[in-house]
Motif scaffolding. Structure first.
Motif, PDB file in Angstrom:
ATOM      1  N   THR A 160       0.537  10.030   0.987  1.00 53.75           N
ATOM      2  CA  THR A 160      -0.856   9.568   1.052  1.00 53.75           C
ATOM      3  C   THR A 160      -1.026   8.503   2.113  1.00 53.75           C
ATOM      4  OG1 THR A 160      -1.120  10.011  -1.315  1.00 53.75           O
ATOM      5  CG2 THR A 160      -2.747   8.574  -0.293  1.00 53.75           C
ATOM      6  N   PHE A 161      -0.050   7.609   2.216  1.00 45.78           N
ATOM      7  CA  PHE A 161      -0.123   6.552   3.220  1.00 45.78           C
ATOM      8  C   PHE A 161      -0.168   7.147   4.626  1.00 45.78           C
ATOM      9  CE2 PHE A 161       1.856   3.680   6.260  1.00 45.78           C
ATOM     10  CZ  PHE A 161       1.151   2.504   6.049  1.00 45.78           C
ATOM     11  N   PHE A 174       0.568   3.966  -3.105  1.00 45.63           N
ATOM     12  CA  PHE A 174      -0.021   5.282  -2.878  1.00 45.63           C
ATOM     13  C   PHE A 174       1.009   6.360  -2.547  1.00 45.63           C
ATOM     14  CE2 PHE A 174      -3.476   2.313  -2.022  1.00 45.63           C
ATOM     15  CZ  PHE A 174      -4.511   2.884  -2.752  1.00 45.63           C
ATOM     16  N   THR A 217       0.830  -1.212   0.000  1.00 44.23           N
ATOM     17  CA  THR A 217       0.000   0.000   0.000  1.00 44.23           C
ATOM     18  C   THR A 217       0.859   1.255   0.000  1.00 44.23           C
ATOM     19  OG1 THR A 217      -1.726  -1.172   1.230  1.00 44.23           O
ATOM     20  CG2 THR A 217      -1.841   1.221   1.213  1.00 44.23           C
TER      21      THR A 217
END
Length: 299
Positions: A152-153, A148, A144
């Motif tokens: 954003t994470f 991203f 993830t």
């Protein structure tokens, strides 16, 4: 009956009383963090790097305005622990709610419908159980973060942690609920509900589920502690909360490099808070298990 039995057992169990009081105090302080914390660790205007690594009040060189000292970024450690504890408890509770929703849904369907549906759902649970929570979480969060981007994470780290911890632990609920449903669906009150024309969904939710709540409460208590530990472990590995929004795990991680340089309190004090929080939750879970299990309850 259960209410009176639980109340009676609680009053006679000093470990349960002390554990509940400690947990209530920690949770209350965490909830009230924005009102009682001396500083806001999320506000850069209240952080001065020149105040970094001041010791707690019982160590020589402390400052009175920082009773538990400061971390490597100059943040008041007391304020950061209060906010971090609130974040850890929030993630733990929300992750367990997601676990419970998924696991109870799967367990009800598997136990009530049976047959191929039961076999398929339980094989999925077995596959899920063959992977450790941390391994699933590390892979998911690493992918993830790569997809991203770090910015954003970090912005949605709370939601990512809740989802991955919740999804990784649902089989615990599914297996327990399924076993309870298999026993309950053979009883006369379920046959009576069928005769009255009630549909499967209503029978599962209105009749069988309420009689499966005892083991669910016990599992939930233990799972909250496990979820908090999982979040702390992931944050320690750098896959959890960012330094700008520290949880207990992120605090322990950020201060780990400073233990041998003398600033041990940055890691030690949040670590003690985490250990105490998880310990009292587990003790409450053990007490609840004993009370709700008639074979173990001795009055």
């Amino acid at each position: 009956m259960w209410d009176s039995q639980m109340g009676y057992s609680f009053r006679r169990n000093p470990v349960a009383i002390v554990s509940f009081l400690i947990f209530a105090i920690i949770a209350l302080l965490a909830v009230l963090a924005p009102f009682i914390a001396p500083y806001n660790p999320y506000d850069p205007a209240q952080i001065d790097i020149m105040n970094s690594e001041y010791p707690p009040f019982w160590v020589e060189g402390a400052l009175p305005e920082f009773p538990l000292g400061t971390d490597d970024q100059g943040r008041d450690l007391l304020s950061t622990i209060l906010y971090g504890t609130r974040l850890s408890i929030l993630i733990g509770i929300c992750a367990v709610l997601l676990q419970a929703f998924l696991g109870i849904s799967v367990g009800l369907l598997a136990g009530y419908i049976g047959g191929r549906t039961d076999s398929l759902l339980m094989r999925l649970a077995d596959i899920q159980l063959s992977f450790s929570t941390l391994m699933v979480a590390i892979i998911f969060l690493a992918v993830t973060q790569a997809l991203f981007g770090t910015e954003t994470f970090n912005q949605y780290a709370v939601f990512f942690l809740i989802v991955v911890i919740g999804v990784a632990e649902w089989p615990q609920y599914a297996r327990t609920v399924r076993a309870t449903v298999l026993a309950e669906k053979k009883k006369e009150y379920v046959d009576s509900a069928r005769v009255l024309g009630f549909g499967p969904l209503r029978i599962m939710l209105r009749h069988i589920l309420p009689n499966s709540l005892s083991p669910i409460f016990v599992i939930s208590t233990v799972q909250v502690a496990n979820a908090i530990i999982s979040e702390a472990s992931l944050s320690f590995l750098g896959l959890g909360m960012p330094p700008s929004q520290p949880s207990l795990g992120a605090l322990i991680s950020s201060g780990f490099n400073y233990i041998f340089s003398g600033s041990w309190w940055i890691t030690a004090i949040p670590g003690v808070v985490l250990v105490v929080l998880v310990l009292v939750i587990n003790l409450l879970g053990d007490w609840m298990r004993d009370v709700l299990n008639p074979k173990l309850y001795k009055g």
